[in-house]
Design a protein around this motif. Structure first.
Motif, PDB file in Angstrom:
ATOM      1  N   ALA A 248     -48.500 -33.346  33.829  1.00 11.37           N
ATOM      2  CA  ALA A 248     -48.021 -34.328  33.076  1.00 11.37           C
ATOM      3  C   ALA A 248     -47.145 -33.660  31.890  1.00 11.37           C
ATOM      4  CB  ALA A 248     -49.140 -34.951  32.161  1.00 11.37           C
ATOM      5  N   SER A 249     -47.660 -32.455  31.378  1.00 12.55           N
ATOM      6  CA  SER A 249     -46.623 -31.678  30.359  1.00 12.55           C
ATOM      7  C   SER A 249     -45.410 -31.262  30.909  1.00 12.55           C
ATOM      8  CB  SER A 249     -47.350 -30.441  29.959  1.00 12.55           C
ATOM      9  OG  SER A 249     -47.722 -29.542  30.774  1.00 12.55           O
ATOM     10  N   PHE A 250     -45.399 -30.881  31.989  1.00 15.04           N
ATOM     11  CA  PHE A 250     -43.950 -30.272  32.503  1.00 15.04           C
ATOM     12  C   PHE A 250     -42.891 -31.496  33.026  1.00 15.04           C
ATOM     13  CE2 PHE A 250     -45.834 -26.207  31.976  1.00 15.04           C
ATOM     14  CZ  PHE A 250     -44.872 -25.607  31.881  1.00 15.04           C
ATOM     15  N   LEU A 251     -43.832 -32.384  33.387  1.00 12.39           N
ATOM     16  CA  LEU A 251     -42.937 -33.824  33.599  1.00 12.39           C
ATOM     17  C   LEU A 251     -42.386 -34.247  32.212  1.00 12.39           C
ATOM     18  CD1 LEU A 251     -44.921 -35.733  36.445  1.00 12.39           C
ATOM     19  CD2 LEU A 251     -42.692 -34.955  36.613  1.00 12.39           C
ATOM     20  N   TYR A 252     -43.045 -34.165  31.394  1.00 10.80           N
ATOM     21  CA  TYR A 252     -42.488 -34.665  30.011  1.00 10.80           C
ATOM     22  C   TYR A 252     -41.381 -33.490  29.669  1.00 10.80           C
ATOM     23  CZ  TYR A 252     -42.251 -34.764  24.991  1.00 10.80           C
ATOM     24  OH  TYR A 252     -41.607 -34.799  23.592  1.00 10.80           O
ATOM     25  N   LEU A 253     -41.535 -32.243  29.690  1.00  9.95           N
ATOM     26  CA  LEU A 253     -40.335 -31.281  29.531  1.00  9.95           C
ATOM     27  C   LEU A 253     -39.228 -31.660  30.556  1.00  9.95           C
ATOM     28  CD1 LEU A 253     -42.329 -27.997  29.285  1.00  9.95           C
ATOM     29  CD2 LEU A 253     -41.357 -29.368  27.249  1.00  9.95           C
ATOM     30  N   ALA A 254     -39.477 -32.083  31.604  1.00 11.12           N
ATOM     31  CA  ALA A 254     -38.395 -32.435  32.611  1.00 11.12           C
ATOM     32  C   ALA A 254     -37.510 -33.466  32.066  1.00 11.12           C
ATOM     33  CB  ALA A 254     -38.916 -32.424  33.936  1.00 11.12           C
ATOM     34  N   VAL A 255     -38.261 -34.539  31.584  1.00 13.74           N
ATOM     35  CA  VAL A 255     -37.514 -35.909  31.031  1.00 13.74           C
ATOM     36  C   VAL A 255     -36.920 -35.613  29.847  1.00 13.74           C
ATOM     37  CG1 VAL A 255     -38.085 -38.056  30.227  1.00 13.74           C
ATOM     38  CG2 VAL A 255     -39.395 -37.537  32.102  1.00 13.74           C
ATOM     39  N   LYS A 392     -40.413 -32.894  16.663  1.00 12.13           N
ATOM     40  CA  LYS A 392     -38.979 -32.218  17.183  1.00 12.13           C
ATOM     41  C   LYS A 392     -39.380 -31.140  18.210  1.00 12.13           C
ATOM     42  CE  LYS A 392     -36.145 -33.142  13.202  1.00 12.13           C
ATOM     43  NZ  LYS A 392     -35.398 -32.382  12.181  1.00 12.13           N
ATOM     44  N   ASN A 393     -40.339 -30.344  17.907  1.00 15.94           N
ATOM     45  CA  ASN A 393     -40.730 -29.152  18.697  1.00 15.94           C
ATOM     46  C   ASN A 393     -41.404 -29.879  20.071  1.00 15.94           C
ATOM     47  OD1 ASN A 393     -41.927 -27.119  20.259  1.00 15.94           O
ATOM     48  ND2 ASN A 393     -41.914 -25.883  18.368  1.00 15.94           N
ATOM     49  N   LYS A 394     -40.446 -30.023  21.169  1.00 19.71           N
ATOM     50  CA  LYS A 394     -40.822 -30.870  22.391  1.00 19.71           C
ATOM     51  C   LYS A 394     -41.970 -29.964  23.065  1.00 19.71           C
ATOM     52  CE  LYS A 394     -38.459 -34.202  21.103  1.00 19.71           C
ATOM     53  NZ  LYS A 394     -39.208 -35.161  20.603  1.00 19.71           N
ATOM     54  N   PHE A 395     -42.026 -28.564  23.029  1.00 20.70           N
ATOM     55  CA  PHE A 395     -42.818 -27.643  23.774  1.00 20.70           C
ATOM     56  C   PHE A 395     -44.400 -28.125  23.188  1.00 20.70           C
ATOM     57  CE2 PHE A 395     -38.796 -25.699  24.243  1.00 20.70           C
ATOM     58  CZ  PHE A 395     -38.831 -25.323  25.671  1.00 20.70           C
ATOM     59  N   MET A 396     -44.325 -27.932  21.774  1.00 21.57           N
ATOM     60  CA  MET A 396     -45.681 -28.523  21.208  1.00 21.57           C
ATOM     61  C   MET A 396     -46.186 -29.975  21.765  1.00 21.57           C
ATOM     62  SD  MET A 396     -45.375 -26.997  17.306  1.00 21.57           S
ATOM     63  CE  MET A 396     -46.847 -27.887  17.089  1.00 21.57           C
ATOM     64  N   VAL A 397     -45.236 -30.784  21.773  1.00 25.73           N
ATOM     65  CA  VAL A 397     -45.579 -32.112  22.187  1.00 25.73           C
ATOM     66  C   VAL A 397     -45.809 -32.130  23.749  1.00 25.73           C
ATOM     67  CG1 VAL A 397     -44.898 -34.440  22.470  1.00 25.73           C
ATOM     68  CG2 VAL A 397     -43.974 -33.258  20.698  1.00 25.73           C
ATOM     69  N   ALA A 398     -45.189 -31.288  24.374  1.00 23.81           N
ATOM     70  CA  ALA A 398     -45.729 -31.036  25.810  1.00 23.81           C
ATOM     71  C   ALA A 398     -47.404 -30.608  25.991  1.00 23.81           C
ATOM     72  CB  ALA A 398     -44.845 -30.086  26.639  1.00 23.81           C
TER      73      ALA A 398
END
Length: 437
Positions: A248-255, A392-398
Motif C-alpha cells: 500500500a505504501s509503495f503503491l502510494y509512492l508510485a501514484v 508535503k513530505n510524501k515519504f512520511m505520508v507513505a
C-alpha cells in the motif's frame, strides 16, 4: 567647595550604580540565555531519545518483555519533556503557543468522555495490565509530546528527530537477521512478528526518502543498506498485514511520483526483497492460504487459523458496538475490550486454536476505536487520517499509509503510537520541503 565636592561624588556614585546595573543586567541576560540554551538542548535530546531508544528497549525483568518497558520509557521521557518545556516557557517565555489541531482535540476529548463513562474506570485510565498502552494516561503523554513538538521543533530539529527514528531501524534489523536461524517468524526487539512488520512499514518509506535525497554517497549507501536489512526482516516476520502495508505504501509512492520512483535503486531493493522472499516462500504461502480458510477443523490449516479468529472477533465487536446507544456513541471505555467481549463472543471461536485465550483486542484498530471509544471518536480519527494525506513530505505520508493498512489487521504498539503522534506534530510545522524524490 565642599558642596561641589559632594555633588561630584553623588554624580559619580550615580554613574557607577548605572554602570553596575547595566553590567548586572548584561550578566543576567547572558546567564538566562545560557540556561535557555541548556533547556532547549535537553528538550531536543529527549526527542532524540524517544525516537531512537524506544523501539530498542526490552527486558526480561518484567512479565511483559517488550511493550511494558517501552511504555514506561515513554511515560518517563515524555513527562520529563513536557515538564522541561513548560519550565522553559514559564522562566523565559517565547513566541505565542501554537494550538493543537481541532481534530486532535476532538479525538482526545472523546477519549476523555469515554473514560468517564467506562465500564471499568481504572483500566480505562491506566490501560490493560502488562502493557498500559491505550489508556487515557498514555494518550495524555502522547498528546503532551505532540504539543511540545508543534511548539518547539523547527525544520532543522524535525530532521534530526526523523534521522534518529530512521537510524534505530539499522540495529533493530540486524538483531532481527540474527533471529532467522532461531525462529520461524522473527520479531527483533518489538516482541511479535506483526508488531515488527508494522514498525518497518511505518519507517521504511522515510528511510527510502532519505536514501533518494541524500547527496553524500556514504550516507546514501548506509540508508540503502538499512532499507535492505529492513526488507529482509519484513519477509522473515511472515506478516501478511506487513506485506500488505508495504504494498500500500509503495503503491502510494508510485501514484504520487509515477515513473520517478522506479529508478535503479528501487529495482535493487525489490530484487533483494524477492531474493530473500524466495528463501522463505513456503511458510509465507501457507500463511496466506490459512488466512482465506474459515473452518473449525484444525486439520484444515497448515500453520494457524487467523482468518477464523478475526472473523469471530470482528463479528462480536460489531455486535458489541450496536448493543446500546451509549456503546455506539462513546464505546465501552478505552482498553475494556477483554472485559466486555466475552458477552458477545461467537461460539465458533471455541473451535479455534485460541479457544482458551483471553482475547484482549479485536485485531482491527478501527473496530477497536469504535468498540472502546465510540463512533464519534472513530469519525475524528478518520478526519485526522484524511488531514495527514495532504502533507508535503510524501515519504512520511507513505509510511502512514502503510501504518493505516496494517491497523486493519492489528493495532498500534507503543512505538508506532509514538511515531503517529510525532508525525502529527511534524505535519503542523510549516514545511518548505521539496516533494520530489
Amino acid at each position: 567647595m565642599h558642596n561641589k565636592s559632594m555633588a561630584g561624588t553623588i554624580a559619580w556614585s550615580i554613574s557607577l550604580i548605572k554602570v553596575l546595573d547595566i553590567i548586572g543586567r548584561y550578566n543576567n541576560n547572558i546567564m538566562n540565555n545560557k540556561v535557555k540554551v541548556i533547556l532547549d538542548k535537553i528538550i531536543l535530546w529527549l526527542f532524540l531519545s524517544l525516537g531512537f531508544f524506544t523501539p530498542i528497549i526490552f527486558t526480561s525483568s518484567t512479565a511483559e518483555f517488550y511493550e511494558f518497558p517501552k511504555m514506561f520509557f515513554v511515560y518517563f521521557v515524555g513527562s520529563t519533556l513536557l515538564a522541561v518545556f513548560l519550565t522553559s516557557r514559564i522562566l523565559f517565555g517565547g513566541k505565542k503557543l501554537m494550538l493543537p489541531d481541532w481534530r486532535v482535540l476532538g479525538f482526545l476529548g472523546l477519549i476523555f468522555l469515554s473514560t468517564i463513562f467506562s465500564s471499568h474506570f481504572y483500566t480505562s485510565i491506566w490501560g490493560y495490565y502488562s502493557r498500559f498502552n491505550g489508556g487515557l494516561v498514555s494518550y495524555l503523554v502522547f498528546f503532551g509530546i505532540y504539543f511540545v513538538g508543534i511548539n518547539f521543533l523547527d525544520q532543522g530539529k524535525k530532521k534530526k528527530v526523523i534521522n534518529a527514528v530512521c537510524l534505530s531501524l539499522f540495529p533493530i534489523s540486524l538483531y532481527g537477521i540474527f533471529q532467522i536461524s532461531e525462529y520461524d517468524r522473527i520479531f527483533s526487539t518489538l516482541g511479535q512478528p506483526n508488531w515488527l512488520a508494522s514498525y518497518i512499514v511505518f519507517v521504511l518509506p522515510v528511510v527510502v526518502g532519505l536514501a533518494v535525497r541524500e547527496k553524500e554517497d556514504l550516507k546514501r549507501y548506509f540508508w540503502m543498506a538499512t532499507a535492505g536489512f529492513a526488507l529482509v526482516n519484513l519477509w522473515f516476520a511472515s506478516s501478511l498485514s506487513g506485506v500488505l502495508g508495504l504494498v500500500a505504501s509503495f503503491l502510494y509512492l508510485a501514484v504520487v511520483f509515477r515513473k520517478k520512483v522506479f529508478n535503479k535503486w528501487t529495482l535493487v531493493g525489490l530484487l533483494v526483497f524477492l531474493l530473500f522472499g524466495a528463501m522463505n516462500l513456503s511458510f509465507f504461502k501457507d500463511r496466506m492460504s490459512d488466512a482465506l480458510v474459515f473452518s473449525t477443523d484444525p486439520e484444515s490449516y497448515k500453520v494457524s487459523d487467523p482468518g477464523l479468529i478475526r472473523a469471530g472477533l470482528w463479528e462480536g465487536s460489531l455486535n458489541m458496538s450496536v448493543a446500546n446507544p451509549k456503546n455506539l456513541l462513546l464505546g465501552v471505555g478505552p482498553e475494556t475490550f477483554p472485559y466486555e467481549f466475552p458477552f458477545f463472543r461467537e461460539g465458533f471461536l471455541n473451535y479455534s486454536s485460541e479457544w482458551n485465550f483471553i482475547l484482549n483486542k479485536p485485531h482491527n484498530y478501527y473496530l477497536e476505536i469504535l468498540v472502546e471509544t465510540g463512533a464519534l471518536a472513530l469519525i475524528f480519527y478518520f478526519l485526522i487520517m484524511f488531514k495527514t494525506f495532504k502533507h508535503k513530505n510524501k515519504f512520511m505520508v507513505a509510511g502512514l499509509v502503510g501504518f493505516y493498512a496494517t491497523n486493519f489487521f492489528g493495532w498500534p504498539t507503543v512505538y508506532t503510537s509514538l511515531l503517529f503522534w510525532l508525525w502529527l506534530s511534524f505535519m503542523r510545522i510549516n514545511s518548505t520541503e521539496n516533494t520530489s524524490p
